[in-house]
Each structure stands twice: as structure tokens, then as C-alpha cells.
Scaffold this motif. Structure first.
Motif, PDB file in Angstrom:
ATOM      1  N   VAL A   1       0.834  -1.198   0.000  1.00 45.11           N
ATOM      2  CA  VAL A   1       0.000   0.000   0.000  1.00 45.11           C
ATOM      3  C   VAL A   1       0.871   1.252   0.000  1.00 45.11           C
ATOM      4  O   VAL A   1       0.596   2.230  -0.701  1.00 45.11           O
ATOM      5  CB  VAL A   1      -0.957  -0.002   1.209  1.00 45.11           C
ATOM      6  N   GLN A   2       1.964   1.202   0.763  1.00 48.62           N
ATOM      7  CA  GLN A   2       2.864   2.347   0.833  1.00 48.62           C
ATOM      8  C   GLN A   2       3.552   2.591  -0.520  1.00 48.62           C
ATOM      9  O   GLN A   2       3.709   3.743  -0.951  1.00 48.62           O
ATOM     10  CB  GLN A   2       3.920   2.109   1.916  1.00 48.62           C
TER      11      GLN A   2
ATOM     12  N   ASN B   1       2.374   1.717  -3.429  1.00 50.29           N
ATOM     13  CA  ASN B   1       1.317   2.126  -4.361  1.00 50.29           C
ATOM     14  C   ASN B   1       1.631   1.772  -5.819  1.00 50.29           C
ATOM     15  O   ASN B   1       1.804   2.645  -6.673  1.00 50.29           O
ATOM     16  CB  ASN B   1       1.073   3.639  -4.245  1.00 50.29           C
TER      17      ASN B   1
ATOM     18  N   GLN C   1       1.294   0.733  -9.720  1.00 53.71           N
ATOM     19  CA  GLN C   1       0.329   1.093 -10.761  1.00 53.71           C
ATOM     20  C   GLN C   1      -0.231  -0.141 -11.462  1.00 53.71           C
ATOM     21  O   GLN C   1      -1.267  -0.070 -12.112  1.00 53.71           O
ATOM     22  CB  GLN C   1       1.004   2.012 -11.781  1.00 53.71           C
TER      23      GLN C   1
ATOM     24  N   HIS D   1      -6.934   1.722  -1.881  1.00 53.08           N
ATOM     25  CA  HIS D   1      -6.214   2.971  -2.102  1.00 53.08           C
ATOM     26  C   HIS D   1      -5.033   2.798  -3.066  1.00 53.08           C
ATOM     27  O   HIS D   1      -4.347   3.765  -3.378  1.00 53.08           O
ATOM     28  CB  HIS D   1      -5.714   3.531  -0.771  1.00 53.08           C
ATOM     29  N   VAL D   2      -4.803   1.552  -3.508  1.00 52.78           N
ATOM     30  CA  VAL D   2      -3.698   1.278  -4.426  1.00 52.78           C
ATOM     31  C   VAL D   2      -4.124   1.620  -5.855  1.00 52.78           C
ATOM     32  O   VAL D   2      -5.196   1.235  -6.304  1.00 52.78           O
ATOM     33  CB  VAL D   2      -3.268  -0.208  -4.338  1.00 52.78           C
ATOM     34  N   ASP D   3      -3.274   2.346  -6.575  1.00 55.83           N
ATOM     35  CA  ASP D   3      -3.606   2.790  -7.925  1.00 55.83           C
ATOM     36  C   ASP D   3      -3.980   1.637  -8.848  1.00 55.83           C
ATOM     37  O   ASP D   3      -4.910   1.751  -9.656  1.00 55.83           O
ATOM     38  CB  ASP D   3      -2.426   3.563  -8.532  1.00 55.83           C
TER      39      ASP D   3
END
Length: 312
Positions: free
Chosen positions: A239-240, A242, A244, A273-275
Motif C-alpha cells: 500500500v505504501q 502504491n 500502478q 487505495h492502491v492505484d
């Protein structure tokens, strides 16, 4: 009389020393073989003729042998890619993970192509049935080209092997000359329903990802002791970072694996919340190209990865 005995003792000593010296300088048992090779573990193997009965424990090895015109009498127990449909009638003999010795024994192979280090333990058993085991690995595109060259020497098809390697290296050179300016961040996952690992750069999938221009967010994850090319997934770190894109590789049923992974993500709201999740960039990669060693088709895997990374 005493002098005569001393002379005889001296002569005997010279004979013994000479014999010992001969023993120390005698060539290895297989040094006179027509074909002398070393596998990826450094083991020397000799063959008096081109192997006519070959067993491959992986589809990648089967693919290379087929491309070089070798005769496969045994292939892995797995679904064949379309490119190897001609081998559909070849006897299935288990896999590198689970060797079926009884079936292999009945085939009387000259050589069994296995994986290092996975099949190291199987060497004594294979040798006990009068066959030889040749161990290789495919943790990078470079190792696949080394496999092709080694099998080319084994089959005395060096020219054909060089053609295949030149094709791969030529495409690699073109790809390196056209590196994308912006490298997308990627999580590359390998697993089965309920069991998932992050692929490291030292794995074949990880190597293909980097050659395709992606950034592996798990590059610095601590490797697993039992599977050193992979690492445990860390939801917090993912998550940190992130990513794509999230790509999933598997040996198993594609839809089941994807459903299982999506469920695992759904159970943790942080994934939302991950792209890659927000943009719908969570994809299963073809298992014939990424779930196993694709052999001579490795550039198909790299091209597919490049296309995935350029998708909007």
C-alpha cells in the motif's frame, strides 16, 4: 642373498609408485565420450552418442529440445501450450516438483532434464535406473539462452541453438534501446488460491519485468528460505509503494487464482487505495508464458509484459 632381496624390494617399490602415479593421472571415466558437457551445477556428463530418448521435467526444457529437433519420450504432466501440441502423445512423467520414477524407468531415457536445485536430490535415483540427469535453471532470460546453448551441444545442434540465441539477444538489444522514460511501479505475484508470494528480480518473472521497463516494488523484500526467488507479501509495504500494476502468475486455474487474490484484497480495505486496484490494472498473466519457463518463447513473454505496462 641379502643384496638380492633388497634389489627385489626396490623394484617392487618402484612398480607400486609407478602404478599410483598412473592412477592419479588417468582421465575421468567420461573423458573419452563423444559429447562432454557440464550442467548448471558444474557436474560433468559424457555421452557416447546424441541422446535419442530424452525426458523433460519442465515445459521450457521440452520446448527447447523440440525446437532443436530432439526426441522427447517423456514430458511434464501439465497442460501443453499451443506451440507444443505436437507433443500431446508423448508420455507424461510428473513434474520437477513431483517426479514419477516408475513412468520414467519404463521409458529407458538416455537423459532426464531437471531443475537445479529442485531435482538435485533425484540424481542418485535417476542414475540407478541407468540414465543421466542434466540439471539447469531458468531464473532469467540469460539463463534460458544458456539452456539453449547447452542443449544445442547435447544434441550436436550448435548452429540451430546459436540462431535461437541470436534472435533473443537481438530483440533484447532493441528493447534496451527503447527504454521508456517513465518506469511504472509493479507488484508481481506468484501463487495459487490462498497462497501468494511476491516475485523478486532474481526470478524469471522478475527479470522479465525489469527488462520490460517496470519497477519491481518488492525488489528489497527479504527472500523466502524455501523459495529464494520470492518473498512474503506485505500489505503495508504494498500500500505504501502504491503500484500502478499488479500482475499475477500461476501454474493453476487462472480464474480461480484471480478470484482468490481479489477476495484477499477485498478483505483488506487498504488495497482500495492502491492505484492498480483503482484503475483496474490487476491482471493474470498467461501461465504458459509466466507460470513456467517458456523456453524459446521467452521473448513473447517479454513483449506481452511491455504491452501490459504501456496499457492506459
Amino acid at each position: 642373498m641379502r643384496n638380492r632381496l633388497s634389489l627385489l624390494a626396490a623394484v617392487a617399490a618402484i612398480i607400486v609408485i609407478s602404478c599410483c602415479a598412473c592412477g592419479n593421472t588417468s582421465p575421468p571415466a567420461e573423458a573419452g565420450s563423444k559429447i562432454a558437457i557440464k550442467d548448471f551445477t558444474g557436474r560433468s556428463l559424457g555421452f557416447n552418442h546424441v541422446p535419442e530418448r530424452i525426458v523433460a521435467l519442465g515445459n521450457g526444457e521440452a520446448d527447447i529440445i523440440y525446437a532443436l529437433g530432439g526426441n522427447l519420450v517423456g514430458r511434464p504432466t501439465s497442460e501443453l501450450p499451443q506451440s507444443l501440441e505436437a507433443l500431446s502423445e508423448v508420455k507424461q512423467i510428473g513434474t520437477a516438483h513431483e517426479v514419477d520414477l516408475e513412468k520414467i524407468t519404463l521409458l529407458h531415457p538416455d537423459v532426464v532434464l531437471g531443475n537445479s536445485p529442485m531435482n538435485t536430490k533425484d540424481i542418485p535415483t535417476i542414475e540407478s535406473i541407468g540414465s543421466k540427469m542434466l540439471l539447469t535453471s531458468a531464473n532469467s532470460v540469460q539463463e534460458i539462452t544458456q539452456q539453449i546453448e547447452l542443449f544445442g551441444k547435447l544434441l550436436q545442434q550448435e548452429d540451430r541453438a546459436s540462431e535461437l540465441v541470436d534472435q533473443i539477444n537481438g530483440q533484447l538489444a532493441e528493447y534496451k534501446a527503447a527504454v521508456a522514460a517513465n518506469s511504472p511501479k509493479v507488484l508481481l505475484v506468484y501463487g495459487a488460491p490462498g497462497t501468494f508470494m511476491a516475485a523478486l528480480p532474481s526470478s524469471l518473472g522478475g527479470n522479465i519485468l525489469e527488462l520490460a521497463g517496470g519497477v519491481n516494488i518488492a525488489a528489497d523484500y527479504p527472500r523466502l528460505q524455501s523459495y529464494p526467488q520470492y518473498a512474503q507479501l506485505s500489505n503495508e509495504r504494498i500500500v505504501q509503494a502504491n503500484p500502478q500494476y499488479i500482475f499475477i502468475m500461476t501454474h493453476g486455474n487462472v480464474e480461480q487464482v484471480k478470484e482468490s487474490f481479489l477476495k484477499e484484497m477485498a478483505d483488506n480495505a487498504a488495497w482500495n487505495h492502491v492505484d492498480a486496484v483503482k484503475q483496474g490494472h490487476v491482471e493474470i498473466l498467461p501461465n504458459d508464458l509466466f507460470g513456467t519457463n517458456p523456453g524459446t518463447r521467452v521473448m513473447e513473454a517479454l513483449t506481452l509484459m511491455r504491452n501490459q505496462l504501456s496499457a492506459s
